[in-house]
Design a protein around this motif. Structure first.
Motif, short mmCIF file in Angstrom:
data_model
loop_
_atom_site.label_atom_id
_atom_site.label_comp_id
_atom_site.label_asym_id
_atom_site.label_seq_id
_atom_site.Cartn_x
_atom_site.Cartn_y
_atom_site.Cartn_z
N LEU A 12 12.28 -21.21 -6.44
CA LEU A 12 11.02 -21.72 -5.89
C LEU A 12 10.04 -22.03 -7.01
CD1 LEU A 12 9.12 -20.46 -2.80
CD2 LEU A 12 7.95 -20.31 -4.98
N GLU A 13 9.30 -23.12 -6.85
CA GLU A 13 8.20 -23.45 -7.76
C GLU A 13 6.91 -23.00 -7.08
OE1 GLU A 13 4.96 -25.06 -9.65
OE2 GLU A 13 5.55 -25.95 -7.73
N PRO A 14 6.16 -22.05 -7.67
CA PRO A 14 5.09 -21.38 -6.93
C PRO A 14 3.83 -22.20 -6.70
CG PRO A 14 5.21 -20.53 -9.17
CD PRO A 14 6.40 -21.43 -8.99
N THR A 22 11.32 -4.11 -3.15
CA THR A 22 10.26 -3.71 -2.23
C THR A 22 8.97 -3.40 -2.99
OG1 THR A 22 11.85 -2.78 -0.66
CG2 THR A 22 9.61 -1.92 -0.56
N LYS A 23 9.10 -2.85 -4.17
CA LYS A 23 7.93 -2.42 -4.93
C LYS A 23 7.01 -3.58 -5.31
CE LYS A 23 10.05 1.75 -6.97
NZ LYS A 23 11.48 1.65 -6.61
N MET A 24 7.50 -4.81 -5.22
CA MET A 24 6.62 -5.94 -5.49
C MET A 24 5.45 -5.96 -4.52
SD MET A 24 8.98 -9.20 -6.62
CE MET A 24 9.88 -9.33 -5.07
N MET A 25 5.69 -5.58 -3.27
CA MET A 25 4.59 -5.53 -2.30
C MET A 25 3.63 -4.40 -2.63
SD MET A 25 3.04 -6.89 0.25
CE MET A 25 4.03 -7.89 1.37
N THR A 26 4.16 -3.24 -3.04
CA THR A 26 3.29 -2.15 -3.47
C THR A 26 2.45 -2.58 -4.66
OG1 THR A 26 4.94 -0.56 -2.69
CG2 THR A 26 3.22 0.27 -4.17
N GLU A 27 3.09 -3.25 -5.61
CA GLU A 27 2.37 -3.74 -6.79
C GLU A 27 1.26 -4.70 -6.39
OE1 GLU A 27 6.33 -3.56 -9.70
OE2 GLU A 27 5.31 -5.47 -9.31
N TYR A 28 1.58 -5.63 -5.47
CA TYR A 28 0.59 -6.63 -5.06
C TYR A 28 -0.62 -5.96 -4.42
CZ TYR A 28 -1.69 -10.54 -2.81
OH TYR A 28 -2.64 -11.47 -2.42
N ILE A 29 -0.38 -5.05 -3.48
CA ILE A 29 -1.48 -4.43 -2.76
C ILE A 29 -2.36 -3.61 -3.69
CG2 ILE A 29 -2.06 -2.71 -0.99
CD1 ILE A 29 0.36 -3.69 0.60
N LEU A 84 6.79 -13.55 -1.77
CA LEU A 84 6.03 -12.41 -2.28
C LEU A 84 5.76 -12.56 -3.78
CD1 LEU A 84 4.78 -9.61 -2.15
CD2 LEU A 84 7.08 -8.64 -2.04
N ALA A 85 6.78 -12.96 -4.53
CA ALA A 85 6.59 -13.17 -5.97
C ALA A 85 5.59 -14.29 -6.23
CB ALA A 85 7.93 -13.49 -6.61
N LYS A 86 5.62 -15.32 -5.39
CA LYS A 86 4.66 -16.42 -5.55
C LYS A 86 3.23 -15.91 -5.43
CE LYS A 86 3.44 -19.04 -2.15
NZ LYS A 86 3.32 -20.04 -1.06
N TYR A 87 2.99 -15.02 -4.47
CA TYR A 87 1.65 -14.46 -4.30
C TYR A 87 1.25 -13.62 -5.52
CZ TYR A 87 0.51 -16.04 0.38
OH TYR A 87 0.18 -16.82 1.46
N ILE A 88 2.20 -12.92 -6.08
CA ILE A 88 1.89 -12.10 -7.26
C ILE A 88 1.47 -12.98 -8.43
CG2 ILE A 88 2.88 -10.59 -9.03
CD1 ILE A 88 4.58 -9.30 -6.84
N VAL A 89 2.27 -13.99 -8.76
CA VAL A 89 1.98 -14.81 -9.94
C VAL A 89 0.77 -15.70 -9.71
CG1 VAL A 89 4.41 -14.76 -10.62
CG2 VAL A 89 3.53 -16.72 -9.33
N ASN A 121 23.65 0.20 -0.61
CA ASN A 121 23.66 -0.76 0.48
C ASN A 121 23.20 -2.15 0.04
OD1 ASN A 121 24.59 1.00 2.48
ND2 ASN A 121 22.53 1.74 2.94
N ALA A 122 22.27 -2.20 -0.88
CA ALA A 122 21.69 -3.48 -1.29
C ALA A 122 22.53 -4.20 -2.33
CB ALA A 122 20.27 -3.25 -1.82
N GLY A 123 23.30 -3.47 -3.10
CA GLY A 123 23.91 -4.08 -4.26
C GLY A 123 22.86 -4.22 -5.35
N ASN A 124 23.05 -5.18 -6.25
CA ASN A 124 22.13 -5.38 -7.36
C ASN A 124 21.33 -6.66 -7.16
OD1 ASN A 124 22.93 -3.28 -9.71
ND2 ASN A 124 24.77 -3.91 -8.58
N ASN A 125 20.02 -6.51 -7.13
CA ASN A 125 19.11 -7.61 -6.85
C ASN A 125 18.17 -7.84 -8.03
OD1 ASN A 125 20.24 -7.47 -4.26
ND2 ASN A 125 18.56 -6.20 -3.49
N PHE A 126 17.61 -9.04 -8.10
CA PHE A 126 16.61 -9.31 -9.13
C PHE A 126 15.76 -10.50 -8.73
CE2 PHE A 126 15.57 -11.22 -13.45
CZ PHE A 126 14.51 -10.34 -13.68
N THR A 127 14.45 -10.29 -8.76
CA THR A 127 13.49 -11.38 -8.66
C THR A 127 12.95 -11.64 -10.06
OG1 THR A 127 12.85 -10.82 -6.39
CG2 THR A 127 11.30 -12.16 -7.68
N GLY A 128 13.24 -12.81 -10.58
CA GLY A 128 12.82 -13.16 -11.93
C GLY A 128 11.85 -14.33 -11.92
N THR A 129 11.05 -14.44 -12.97
CA THR A 129 10.17 -15.60 -13.12
C THR A 129 10.06 -15.96 -14.58
OG1 THR A 129 7.98 -16.53 -12.64
CG2 THR A 129 8.06 -14.19 -13.17
N ALA A 130 10.10 -17.26 -14.83
CA ALA A 130 10.02 -17.77 -16.20
C ALA A 130 9.20 -19.05 -16.21
CB ALA A 130 11.42 -18.03 -16.76
#
Length: 466
Positions: A81-83, A104-111, A232-237, A296-305
């Motif tokens: 996604l382009e934010p 999930t912690k991205m939402m905690t970070e945002y708030i 969610l990441a878009k709102y953070i950046v 249960n989730a496996g390995n996930n990553f939200t990245g931004t560059a």
């Protein structure tokens, strides 16, 4: 004979004089009875209208972008996604919800960051650790009940080391209890337009791994789609562009007495290009954002560059290992940076063909030029042919009357473009504004304009009868 000629000349002169007199009386009567409606007719009303045009600046070129299948992604789901525009450049099963783990912690970070930004809390505020945080398992910094640390220290531990106990301590400090904080998380998810998200806790742990007395009663686990994670990441950046103050920290001791520092779980940080264990994963321009892993989730990553002024957000979910999530992320980000660019389609203060002016009542010049109020940019395939960009103008149905200041909104223009090789049609709407002041005409000019336009309409109507 001469007397007869004089008599005829006198008679003809009288007839001409009589004609002029009658014409003058008729003209005066017509003016008296029609001046008010003529004044009204002289100034046209501004009505709603639409005009489809193409921009003057055209670039003819074509490009071929690879298919998503050609990336051979080994993931449950992925999104790119382009934010700024919100454009989705890649979507592989991105709308199906899965356990996000510590993303999930991205939402905690945002708030938390948002409440600090609003002045409701300070980074220097001291948090006293409670029982729930002290008993939380998984990634942690081994907080004990009664420990005291600043919001900033706990936030740093959450952001770079994914510390569950630090996360719970922040949630309880902000909302009074973790479940009260969870309500805030779910409310924020709705506000952001996330359609699949449900949060059960502040950390992303499975409910069974939470301290028993602090578990939610409904038993509904945390889930999140890759698309919602990208939103969610878009709102953070976007709302907190200083997020990199935390996410780019490579390592840091939580306590001075700690033997080992916390190490950032994001191996792809550009700064890691000089770290032996991580340099194979380091990615140019990458400065965030959040990893996640559970059984249960496996390995996930939200990245931004960010490269060449364009920031991209990637999400991969359900990869097979810690390293695999970074390998797959590289594929997704490379797809974006290698094949797309941000291109200004329309510069600011541009005119729209077919709607160069609007009518302003009682102005010195009733035709007032209008322009767009800002530039329009799209993320497009590199070398894309933008000659098919179209503009649709919608003018306000409000009557415009002088005086008007420069920059007055008179309508909108929506630019739309469907690039070759992309499923979505790109759209952006900007305002149409007056390009100069519209000064009010004096009474004499308004009178003359009314007379001229009234008789112009009258004689045109008579002419059309024949």
């Amino acid at each position: 004979m001469k007397l007869k000629e004089n008599t005829l000349a006198t008679s003809k002169s009288k007839r001409n004089y009589l004609r002029k007199g009658v014409a003058s009386v008729l003209l005066l009567n017509m003016l008296c009875f029609s001046l008010v409606p003529a004044m009204a007719l002289a100034e046209g009303e501004q009505t709603e209208s639409t005009t489809s045009t193409k921009p003057a600046n055209v670039q003819a070129a074509t490009t071929q972008i690879p298919s998503a299948e050609s990336l051979d992604l080994k993931v449950r789901s992925a999104v790119l996604l382009e934010p700024v525009s919100g454009q989705v450049l890649l979507n592989v099963n991105g709308d199906e919800p899965f356990p996000p783990a510590s993303m999930t912690k991205m939402m905690t970070e945002y708030i938390v960051a948002d409440l600090v930004k609003q002045g409701k809390f300070s980074w220097d505020d001291v948090v006293t650790v409670g029982k729930n945080a002290a008993q939380t398992i998984g990634s942690r910094i081994f907080l004990a009940e009664g420990d005291q640390h600043t919001i900033e220290d706990l936030y740093t531990a959450m952001a770079i080391a994914s510390a569950n106990d630090a996360t719970v301590a922040l949630a309880e400090y902000v909302a009074g209890s973790e479940q009260a904080f969870v309500k805030m998380m779910n409310d924020e998810a709705k506000r952001m337009g996330m359609t699949t998200a449900h949060f059960a806790n502040s950390t992303g742990l499975d409910i069974a791994d939470m301290p028993e007395e602090f578990r939610p009663t409904d038993g509904q686990e945390t889930v999140l789609s890759a698309m919602d994670a990208a939103i969610l990441a878009k709102y953070i950046v976007t709302d907190h562009p200083d997020f990199t103050r935390f996410t780019t920290i490579q390592s840091k001791k939580f306590r001075d007495r700690d033997k080992e520092p916390m190490v950032n779980l994001n191996w792809m940080l550009e700064a890691n290009k000089n770290i032996t264990n991580f340099k194979q994963y380091a990615y140019e321009g990458l400065d965030g954002l959040k990893t996640g892993h559970t059984a249960n989730a496996g390995n996930n990553f939200t990245g931004t560059a960010v490269r060449n002024g364009m920031r991209l957000i990637s999400v991969v979910m359900g990869t097979s290992s810690d390293s695999a999530r970074f390998v797959e992320t590289r594929k997704v980000l490379d797809y974006g940076f290698n094949n797309f660019e941000t291109k200004q389609i329309i510069p600011p203060k541009s005119t729209v063909a077919g709607t160069e002016t609007v009518t302003v009542k009682k102005a010195k010049n009733t035709s007032v030029p209008v322009v767009s109020d800002q530039a329009v940019s799209f993320v497009v395939p590199k070398g894309a042919d933008i000659s098919t960009v179209e503009a649709k103008v919608t003018l306000s149905n409000e009557t415009l009357t002088a005086p008007l200041k420069q920059g007055t909104k008179v309508g909108t223009v929506t630019y739309s473009y469907k690039p070759a090789g992309m499923d979505q049609t790109l759209e952006q709407t900007v305002n149409l504004i007056t390009a100069q002041d519209a000064e009010k005409a004096n009474w004499f000019k308004l009178l003359m304009r009314a007379i001229g336009e009234f008789f112009g309409d009258l004689f045109n109507g008579i002419k059309n009868l024949f």
